[in-house]
Design a protein around this motif. Structure first.
Motif, PDB file in Angstrom:
ATOM      1  N   ALA A 187      -0.958   4.908   2.131  1.00 37.65           N
ATOM      2  CA  ALA A 187      -1.044   5.324   0.958  1.00 37.65           C
ATOM      3  C   ALA A 187      -0.780   6.861   0.767  1.00 37.65           C
ATOM      4  O   ALA A 187      -0.616   7.422   1.976  1.00 37.65           O
ATOM      5  N   LYS A 188      -1.000   7.328  -0.338  1.00 35.90           N
ATOM      6  CA  LYS A 188      -0.985   8.779  -0.580  1.00 35.90           C
ATOM      7  C   LYS A 188      -1.976   9.495   0.246  1.00 35.90           C
ATOM      8  O   LYS A 188      -3.160   9.008   0.534  1.00 35.90           O
ATOM      9  N   PRO A 189      -1.767  10.816   0.907  1.00 36.77           N
ATOM     10  CA  PRO A 189      -3.111  11.250   1.517  1.00 36.77           C
ATOM     11  C   PRO A 189      -4.227  11.607   0.897  1.00 36.77           C
ATOM     12  O   PRO A 189      -5.191  11.412   1.580  1.00 36.77           O
ATOM     13  N   SER A 234     -15.167  -0.599   8.785  1.00 32.66           N
ATOM     14  CA  SER A 234     -16.146   0.398   8.432  1.00 32.66           C
ATOM     15  C   SER A 234     -15.859   2.009   8.355  1.00 32.66           C
ATOM     16  O   SER A 234     -16.423   2.829   7.549  1.00 32.66           O
ATOM     17  N   LYS A 235     -14.629   2.015   9.072  1.00 27.74           N
ATOM     18  CA  LYS A 235     -14.449   3.529   9.259  1.00 27.74           C
ATOM     19  C   LYS A 235     -13.645   3.746   7.855  1.00 27.74           C
ATOM     20  O   LYS A 235     -13.755   5.144   7.607  1.00 27.74           O
ATOM     21  N   VAL A 236     -13.371   3.023   7.119  1.00 29.62           N
ATOM     22  CA  VAL A 236     -12.516   3.407   5.788  1.00 29.62           C
ATOM     23  C   VAL A 236     -13.748   3.304   4.714  1.00 29.62           C
ATOM     24  O   VAL A 236     -13.898   4.194   3.851  1.00 29.62           O
ATOM     25  N   ALA A 237     -14.741   2.355   4.959  1.00 27.55           N
ATOM     26  CA  ALA A 237     -15.759   2.133   3.829  1.00 27.55           C
ATOM     27  C   ALA A 237     -16.531   3.332   4.097  1.00 27.55           C
ATOM     28  O   ALA A 237     -16.964   3.945   2.872  1.00 27.55           O
ATOM     29  N   ASP A 238     -16.693   3.733   5.137  1.00 31.24           N
ATOM     30  CA  ASP A 238     -17.338   4.943   5.283  1.00 31.24           C
ATOM     31  C   ASP A 238     -16.872   6.695   5.342  1.00 31.24           C
ATOM     32  O   ASP A 238     -17.358   7.641   5.472  1.00 31.24           O
ATOM     33  N   GLY A 239     -15.355   6.448   5.299  1.00 27.61           N
ATOM     34  CA  GLY A 239     -14.601   7.514   5.526  1.00 27.61           C
ATOM     35  C   GLY A 239     -14.558   8.458   4.436  1.00 27.61           C
ATOM     36  O   GLY A 239     -15.043   8.290   3.343  1.00 27.61           O
ATOM     37  N   ALA A 240     -13.745   9.489   4.534  1.00 32.94           N
ATOM     38  CA  ALA A 240     -13.760  10.681   3.560  1.00 32.94           C
ATOM     39  C   ALA A 240     -13.074  10.226   2.027  1.00 32.94           C
ATOM     40  O   ALA A 240     -13.354  10.911   1.415  1.00 32.94           O
ATOM     41  N   GLN A 241     -12.270   9.262   2.294  1.00 32.65           N
ATOM     42  CA  GLN A 241     -11.575   8.732   0.863  1.00 32.65           C
ATOM     43  C   GLN A 241     -12.234   7.893   0.151  1.00 32.65           C
ATOM     44  O   GLN A 241     -11.733   7.420  -0.835  1.00 32.65           O
ATOM     45  N   SER A 242     -13.207   7.204   0.761  1.00 33.14           N
ATOM     46  CA  SER A 242     -14.120   6.014  -0.002  1.00 33.14           C
ATOM     47  C   SER A 242     -14.914   6.841  -1.010  1.00 33.14           C
ATOM     48  O   SER A 242     -15.692   7.632  -0.847  1.00 33.14           O
ATOM     49  N   VAL A 243     -14.954   6.192  -2.305  1.00 34.77           N
ATOM     50  CA  VAL A 243     -15.650   6.794  -3.443  1.00 34.77           C
ATOM     51  C   VAL A 243     -16.504   5.495  -3.926  1.00 34.77           C
ATOM     52  O   VAL A 243     -16.949   5.437  -5.057  1.00 34.77           O
ATOM     53  N   ILE A 244     -16.733   4.416  -2.987  1.00 34.59           N
ATOM     54  CA  ILE A 244     -17.544   3.220  -3.336  1.00 34.59           C
ATOM     55  C   ILE A 244     -19.128   3.515  -3.633  1.00 34.59           C
ATOM     56  O   ILE A 244     -19.535   2.902  -4.846  1.00 34.59           O
ATOM     57  N   LEU A 245     -19.908   4.560  -3.117  1.00 32.62           N
ATOM     58  CA  LEU A 245     -21.063   4.854  -3.522  1.00 32.62           C
ATOM     59  C   LEU A 245     -20.894   5.419  -4.806  1.00 32.62           C
ATOM     60  O   LEU A 245     -21.997   5.442  -5.612  1.00 32.62           O
ATOM     61  N   LYS A 246     -19.823   6.521  -5.041  1.00 32.70           N
ATOM     62  CA  LYS A 246     -19.948   7.077  -6.362  1.00 32.70           C
ATOM     63  C   LYS A 246     -19.565   6.147  -7.405  1.00 32.70           C
ATOM     64  O   LYS A 246     -20.043   6.182  -8.594  1.00 32.70           O
ATOM     65  N   LEU A 294       0.812  -1.283  -0.026  1.00 31.92           N
ATOM     66  CA  LEU A 294      -0.095   0.045  -0.070  1.00 31.92           C
ATOM     67  C   LEU A 294       0.909   1.337  -0.150  1.00 31.92           C
ATOM     68  O   LEU A 294       0.369   2.396  -0.317  1.00 31.92           O
ATOM     69  N   ARG A 295       2.125   1.050   0.234  1.00 33.45           N
ATOM     70  CA  ARG A 295       3.051   2.349   0.460  1.00 33.45           C
ATOM     71  C   ARG A 295       2.915   3.256  -0.761  1.00 33.45           C
ATOM     72  O   ARG A 295       3.405   2.723  -2.012  1.00 33.45           O
ATOM     73  N   GLY A 296       2.306   4.584  -0.765  1.00 35.89           N
ATOM     74  CA  GLY A 296       2.536   5.495  -1.698  1.00 35.89           C
ATOM     75  C   GLY A 296       1.330   5.329  -3.002  1.00 35.89           C
ATOM     76  O   GLY A 296       1.673   5.934  -3.966  1.00 35.89           O
ATOM     77  N   VAL A 297       0.475   4.400  -2.935  1.00 35.15           N
ATOM     78  CA  VAL A 297      -0.358   4.238  -3.676  1.00 35.15           C
ATOM     79  C   VAL A 297      -1.667   5.346  -3.767  1.00 35.15           C
ATOM     80  O   VAL A 297      -1.961   5.999  -3.193  1.00 35.15           O
ATOM     81  N   ASP A 298      -2.263   5.590  -5.093  1.00 36.25           N
ATOM     82  CA  ASP A 298      -3.042   6.603  -5.347  1.00 36.25           C
ATOM     83  C   ASP A 298      -4.439   5.878  -5.200  1.00 36.25           C
ATOM     84  O   ASP A 298      -5.394   6.801  -4.880  1.00 36.25           O
ATOM     85  N   VAL A 299      -4.685   4.616  -5.582  1.00 32.70           N
ATOM     86  CA  VAL A 299      -6.062   4.041  -5.507  1.00 32.70           C
ATOM     87  C   VAL A 299      -5.678   2.698  -4.735  1.00 32.70           C
ATOM     88  O   VAL A 299      -4.860   2.151  -5.206  1.00 32.70           O
ATOM     89  N   VAL A 300      -6.887   2.353  -3.800  1.00 27.23           N
ATOM     90  CA  VAL A 300      -6.790   1.039  -3.161  1.00 27.23           C
ATOM     91  C   VAL A 300      -8.180   0.437  -3.497  1.00 27.23           C
ATOM     92  O   VAL A 300      -9.162   1.161  -2.957  1.00 27.23           O
ATOM     93  N   MET A 301      -8.214  -0.707  -4.089  1.00 27.86           N
ATOM     94  CA  MET A 301      -9.537  -1.427  -4.358  1.00 27.86           C
ATOM     95  C   MET A 301      -9.331  -2.815  -3.563  1.00 27.86           C
ATOM     96  O   MET A 301      -8.421  -3.612  -3.385  1.00 27.86           O
TER      97      MET A 301
END
Length: 322
Positions: A271-273, A291-303, A230-237
């Motif tokens: 990962a990247k900020p 859940s903190k990640v799934a519902d967090g500010a960086q999540s675009v899952i619903l988009k 995960l170090r330095g990535v732009d996208v995590v799926m």
């Protein structure tokens, strides 16, 4: 992950896309054309729009044939078809004649006789949509909505649309796909699409038993540690463990898997900020993602889900010749 071993012809004699069966082999320009077309449809999906329809498939019949369970894919295909003004028929497989032993091709022939124009097919058997596409007459179009562990092209396309929307330049992206890669048709479609679009840093992270053995041929980097991958990535799926496609006891489950490969806030911080978090669904919270990640500010899952409507509108309009 290997090259198709069944005949695939997604194009007509004029070189136009007439089926969408796989993303393997599609050129960058062809994928970009689909994404650009989807962008034109995004305004149609705007909740503020009073009339959410365009007449591109008026008079056409779209048959949704889902031989596996689905929420997001089936529903967004139905919404997309209706917003294109098509007539939509959802075949209930459990009460159809296939439950009485009718073959897949006989079912298809009967539906063609009912004047089907587009088949959207999800099937547990890999390459079943290819078999259908090779059988139907030229005026009937087939879209693969996920077949076994093979491909899920529209999910791959909506994932590309999401990445482009938030990150723009694929050539500069570092993308990590985490979890059950070997059974994931989503991972395969994403890897083929990312490669075509010029992404040169594609990573997969997971236990050895859940990773294909031919990833090096595709230039994909393999990691067995979340902290390293995960170090330095732009996208995590993140991907769920597909227990329905494997023998019990092959991989750590539940809390044990989460301890090694769950996406937590602490791991995401590597990962990247401004990294985005994606998931094709369905999610298993506390297994592959916190859940903190799934519902967090960086999540675009619903988009991703919302963009899926526009992308599927684009695919149907393109294969139907509009």
């Amino acid at each position: 992950m290997s090259t198709e071993n069944s005949f695939v012809n997604q194009f007509n004699a004029a070189g136009e896309l007439t089926h969408l069966l796989t993303l393997e082999g599609l050129l960058k320009e062809q994928i970009v054309h689909i994404l650009d077309t989807a962008q034109q449809f995004v305004s149609v999906t705007d909740p503020a729009r009073e009339v959410k329809k365009v007449p591109l498939l008026r008079g056409k019949s779209v048959f949704n044939l889902f031989f596996e369970n689905s929420t997001r894919t089936r529903t967004t295909f139905e919404i997309a078809a209706k917003r294109l003004s098509a007539d939509v028929i959802n075949l209930d497989i459990s009460t159809s004649s296939t439950a009485k032993g009718e073959s897949l091709i006989d079912t298809i022939d009967n539906l063609i006789a009912m004047q089907a124009d587009i088949f959207v097919v999800r099937h547990s058997v890999s390459r079943a949509p290819i078999e259908i596409a090779n059988h139907v007459p030229p005026y009937v179009h087939v879209i693969n909505a996920g077949d076994g562990s093979h491909q899920h092209p529209t999910q791959g396309l909506l994932d590309m649309y999401t990445m482009r929307h938030f990150k723009q330049d694929f050539t500069k992206l570092k993308v990590a796909i985490v979890g059950d890669i070997v059974h994931s048709r989503v991972a395969k479609s994403n890897i083929h699409a990312l490669t075509a679009l010029g992404c040169t840093d594609i990573r997969v992270i997971g236990p050895e038993s859940l990773l294909p053995n031919d990833l090096d041929m595709l230039g994909v980097k393999v990691f067995h540690s979340m902290e390293e991958g995960l170090r330095g990535v732009d996208v995590v799926m993140t991907l769920r463990i597909q227990k329905e496609r494997m023998e019990a006891g092959k991989v750590p489950e539940g809390a044990a898997f989460f301890a090694q490969f769950g996406l937590t806030p602490e791991r995401l911080a590597l990962a990247k900020p401004d990294a985005i978090v994606m998931h094709p669904g369905p999610m298993n919270r506390g297994v592959e993602i916190d859940s903190k990640v799934a519902d967090g500010a960086q999540s675009v899952i619903l988009k991703q889900v919302t963009f899926g409507i526009a992308v599927r509108m684009a695919v149907m309009s393109i294969v139907a010749g509009n």
